[in-house]
Design an enzyme around this catalytic site. Structure first.
Site, PDB file in Angstrom:
ATOM      1  N   GLY A  51       0.830  -1.233  -0.099  1.00  0.00           N
ATOM      2  CA  GLY A  51      -0.027   0.065  -0.045  1.00  0.00           C
ATOM      3  C   GLY A  51       0.768   1.377   0.041  1.00  0.00           C
ATOM      4  N   ALA A 111       5.676  -4.073  14.631  1.00  0.00           N
ATOM      5  CA  ALA A 111       6.149  -2.521  15.274  1.00  0.00           C
ATOM      6  C   ALA A 111       5.782  -2.204  16.282  1.00  0.00           C
ATOM      7  CB  ALA A 111       5.657  -1.557  13.855  1.00  0.00           C
ATOM      8  N   TYR A 235     -16.749   5.838   8.498  1.00  0.00           N
ATOM      9  CA  TYR A 235     -15.403   6.008   8.550  1.00  0.00           C
ATOM     10  C   TYR A 235     -15.126   7.436   9.218  1.00  0.00           C
ATOM     11  CZ  TYR A 235     -10.412   6.013   7.363  1.00  0.00           C
ATOM     12  OH  TYR A 235      -9.031   5.723   7.416  1.00  0.00           O
ATOM     13  N   VAL A 274      -7.658   0.931  -3.537  1.00  0.00           N
ATOM     14  CA  VAL A 274      -7.714  -0.512  -3.232  1.00  0.00           C
ATOM     15  C   VAL A 274      -6.347  -0.955  -2.596  1.00  0.00           C
ATOM     16  CG1 VAL A 274      -8.216  -2.802  -4.127  1.00  0.00           C
ATOM     17  CG2 VAL A 274      -8.923  -0.814  -5.312  1.00  0.00           C
TER      18      VAL A 274
HETATM   19  P1  NAD Z   1      -1.884  -1.818   4.086  1.00  0.00           P
HETATM   20  O1  NAD Z   1      -2.616  -2.822   4.649  1.00  0.00           O
HETATM   21  O2  NAD Z   1      -1.540  -1.756   2.507  1.00  0.00           O
HETATM   22  O3  NAD Z   1      -0.349  -1.761   4.841  1.00  0.00           O
HETATM   23  C1  NAD Z   1      -0.130  -1.762   6.053  1.00  0.00           C
HETATM   24  C2  NAD Z   1       1.199  -2.086   6.467  1.00  0.00           C
HETATM   25  O4  NAD Z   1       1.313  -2.241   7.990  1.00  0.00           O
HETATM   26  C3  NAD Z   1       1.813  -3.206   5.977  1.00  0.00           C
HETATM   27  O5  NAD Z   1       3.378  -3.130   5.507  1.00  0.00           O
HETATM   28  C4  NAD Z   1       1.757  -4.378   7.080  1.00  0.00           C
HETATM   29  O6  NAD Z   1       2.837  -5.116   6.960  1.00  0.00           O
HETATM   30  C5  NAD Z   1       2.207  -3.423   8.250  1.00  0.00           C
HETATM   31  N1  NAD Z   1       1.815  -3.820   9.526  1.00  0.00           N
HETATM   32  C6  NAD Z   1       0.406  -4.072   9.899  1.00  0.00           C
HETATM   33  N2  NAD Z   1       0.397  -4.378  11.203  1.00  0.00           N
HETATM   34  C7  NAD Z   1       1.921  -4.432  11.774  1.00  0.00           C
HETATM   35  C8  NAD Z   1       2.285  -4.742  12.804  1.00  0.00           C
HETATM   36  N3  NAD Z   1       1.786  -4.973  13.830  1.00  0.00           N
HETATM   37  N4  NAD Z   1       4.064  -4.545  12.847  1.00  0.00           N
HETATM   38  C9  NAD Z   1       4.585  -4.043  11.713  1.00  0.00           C
HETATM   39  N5  NAD Z   1       3.908  -3.634  10.455  1.00  0.00           N
HETATM   40  C10 NAD Z   1       2.402  -3.943  10.561  1.00  0.00           C
HETATM   41  O7  NAD Z   1      -2.539  -0.348   4.149  1.00  0.00           O
HETATM   42  P2  NAD Z   1      -2.450   1.089   3.332  1.00  0.00           P
HETATM   43  O8  NAD Z   1      -3.951   1.118   2.883  1.00  0.00           O
HETATM   44  O9  NAD Z   1      -1.481   1.323   2.744  1.00  0.00           O
HETATM   45  O10 NAD Z   1      -2.488   2.096   4.756  1.00  0.00           O
HETATM   46  C11 NAD Z   1      -1.667   2.732   5.406  1.00  0.00           C
HETATM   47  C12 NAD Z   1      -2.160   3.958   6.021  1.00  0.00           C
HETATM   48  O11 NAD Z   1      -2.525   4.811   5.272  1.00  0.00           O
HETATM   49  C13 NAD Z   1      -3.055   3.823   7.065  1.00  0.00           C
HETATM   50  O12 NAD Z   1      -2.857   4.719   8.177  1.00  0.00           O
HETATM   51  C14 NAD Z   1      -4.424   4.015   6.490  1.00  0.00           C
HETATM   52  O13 NAD Z   1      -5.396   4.428   7.193  1.00  0.00           O
HETATM   53  C15 NAD Z   1      -3.969   5.204   5.461  1.00  0.00           C
HETATM   54  N6  NAD Z   1      -4.758   5.445   4.352  1.00  0.00           N
HETATM   55  C16 NAD Z   1      -5.381   4.536   3.518  1.00  0.00           C
HETATM   56  C17 NAD Z   1      -6.085   4.710   2.602  1.00  0.00           C
HETATM   57  C18 NAD Z   1      -6.613   3.749   1.432  1.00  0.00           C
HETATM   58  O14 NAD Z   1      -7.527   4.131   0.667  1.00  0.00           O
HETATM   59  N7  NAD Z   1      -5.925   2.559   1.635  1.00  0.00           N
HETATM   60  C19 NAD Z   1      -6.345   6.171   2.109  1.00  0.00           C
HETATM   61  C20 NAD Z   1      -5.946   7.162   2.994  1.00  0.00           C
HETATM   62  C21 NAD Z   1      -4.814   6.677   4.125  1.00  0.00           C
END
Ligand code: NAD
Length: 397
Positions: A51, A111, A235, A274
């Site tokens: 992501g 983490a 949300y 996504v």
């Molecule tokens: P994602 O699920 O693709 O990535 C999450 C990451 O966190 C992965 O690298 C995973 O390995 C890591 N992770 C999870 N639990 C962990 C732990 N305990 N220890 C170490 N690593 C851990 O998610 P994403 O959608 O890229 O979200 C990342 C941020 O972006 C979040 O704060 C999310 O709210 C924000 N965000 C997402 C969107 C969206 O539409 N996807 C939009 C705006 C903001």
């Protein structure tokens, strides 16, 4: 073995190593095709394997020429089970970064724990010359074990105060139906803030500062989301929204704490895309399917890598004051939130049902992006070929 997608709910339990590598390569190629950014040189990305975190790491490395450490929670392959997608993504990233002469180190573990923070500090000292000038905090986690109390908290995606009903799609079957989600208890609100709020980000920055591994002028950033009124009850005004309020408050506190280093802390509000995390949010996949259609038609669509490239090149490292909104947040959801985009999405939302889904939404694009998260449906990969699921991450194996 021959690897095919296998689903459990909104999770794919298999991942394809060659497909994930190709997806990472496509992101690297995009960044390389764009002008270089005068940005950070030593970067820590927490949540770096998929992501927005993965895209941030790729922009830091291939857009800014930065050495990187990535922290994530992924599984390697065992026997006939494939590794998780983030494992394969990281293996591909590290190989390419090292080929380009960059330091690329990874840490696989929780983490939220003290141990992983300590390991990371050691790696910054041993492998990154002792200091980082950027810390990206991009975790999306379902649970957190508190490092001090040992208590386990689970995050939930629920409205607050009253039940919420609206349309949702099962993107496998294409069935659009009305769903109702019961409101969270006070405890669930509290627990979600514990997992997805800013406390752990704060703990990371305190630990890094205490260990003297933050460079002068360090930048730290975490990611947030706002979205349209349609999704507010589930949300922004729901449990996760409360956690995001806390994260945004933490950014201001960190910004003040980093002043003695000439540092800065931001939250960036990103576009709905996504990812493994957003697929789990009720209503959001249907909203994204319509949003994609509208934004693609208007020539405004961006994916994770384009968003992160724009964040670095036009916001954080463009050379001047970083543009922020009235609450001090960076907005790269600006195109998603344009009135003409939102109006078009809302018009389609009224009309959408199982019969109109294919025509008025980009459910096909949603599905493809979802499969691609796990390395499937990727051009240039032969899925009928035998492939070895055991792939090494150079810095871990
Ligand atoms: P994602 O699920 O693709 O990535 C999450 C990451 O966190 C992965 O690298 C995973 O390995 C890591 N992770 C999870 N639990 C962990 C732990 N305990 N220890 C170490 N690593 C851990 O998610 P994403 O959608 O890229 O979200 C990342 C941020 O972006 C979040 O704060 C999310 O709210 C924000 N965000 C997402 C969107 C969206 O539409 N996807 C939009 C705006 C903001």
């Amino acid at each position: 073995m021959i690897i095919k997608p296998k689903f459990r709910g909104f999770i794919c339990t298999t991942a394809h190593p060659d497909g994930c590598a190709k997806q990472v390569q496509n992101q690297i190629d995009y960044v390389k095709s764009r002008p270089k950014i005068d940005g950070p040189k030593k970067v820590l990305v927490i949540g770096s394997s998929t992501g927005y975190g993965l895209a941030s790491r790729i922009v830091a490395a291939f857009g800014c020429g930065a050495d990187t450490i990535g922290v994530f929670f992924e599984k390697p392959s065992v026997k006939n089970r494939t590794a998780t997608a983030g494992w394969y993504n990281t293996a591909a990233f590290e190989k390419e970064a090292r080929k380009a002469g960059l330091v690329a180190e990874s840490i696989n573990g929780d983490a939220f724990s003290k141990e992983i923070k300590e390991q990371t500090i050691q790696k910054i000292k041993n492998r990154l010359g002792g200091k980082v000038d950027m810390v990206v905090y991009s975790l999306a986690a379902p649970r957190r074990v508190h490092p001090e109390t040992g208590e386990t908290f689970h995050s939930v995606l629920k409205p607050i105060g009253k039940p919420f009903s609206n349309k949702a799609v099962d993107f496998h079957s294409g069935n659009v139906s009305e769903m109702t989600i019961e409101p969270a208890t006070d405890e669930e609100v509290h627990d979600t803030i514990q997992v997805m709020g800013g406390e752990d980000w704060q703990m990371w920055m305190d630990a890094l500062k205490e260990a003297d591994v933050l460079a002068e002028g360090v930048t730290t950033i975490a990611y947030s989301y706002i979205g349209p009124e349609l999704t507010f009850p589930i949300y922004r005004e729901g449990t996760v929204g409360k956690a995001k309020d806390h994260l945004e408050k933490t950014a201001h506190e960190l910004d003040a704490k980093l002043k003695d280093l000439g540092g800065r802390a931001f939250v960036s509000v990103n576009k709905a895309l996504v990812t493994q995390s957003s697929a789990a949010i009720p209503i959001v996949p249907l909203y994204i399917s319509i949003l994609y259609k509208v934004m693609k038609e208007k020539g405004l669509h961006e994916d994770c890598i384009m968003q992160m490239y724009r964040l670095f090149s036009e916001r954080l490292y463009q050379g001047g004051e970083v543009p922020v909104d009235e609450k001090g947040r960076i907005r790269i959801d600006d195109l998603e939130m344009m009135p003409e985009v939102q109006q078009a999405v809302m018009e389609q939302w009224e009309l959408i049902d199982s019969a109109t889904l294919e025509e008025i939404s980009d459910i096909e694009g949603y599905r493809r992006d979802f499969f691609q998260l796990f390395g499937f449906e990727t051009e240039g990969v032969d899925y009928d070929q035998e492939v070895d699921p055991a792939v090494n991450i150079p810095s871990i194996d």
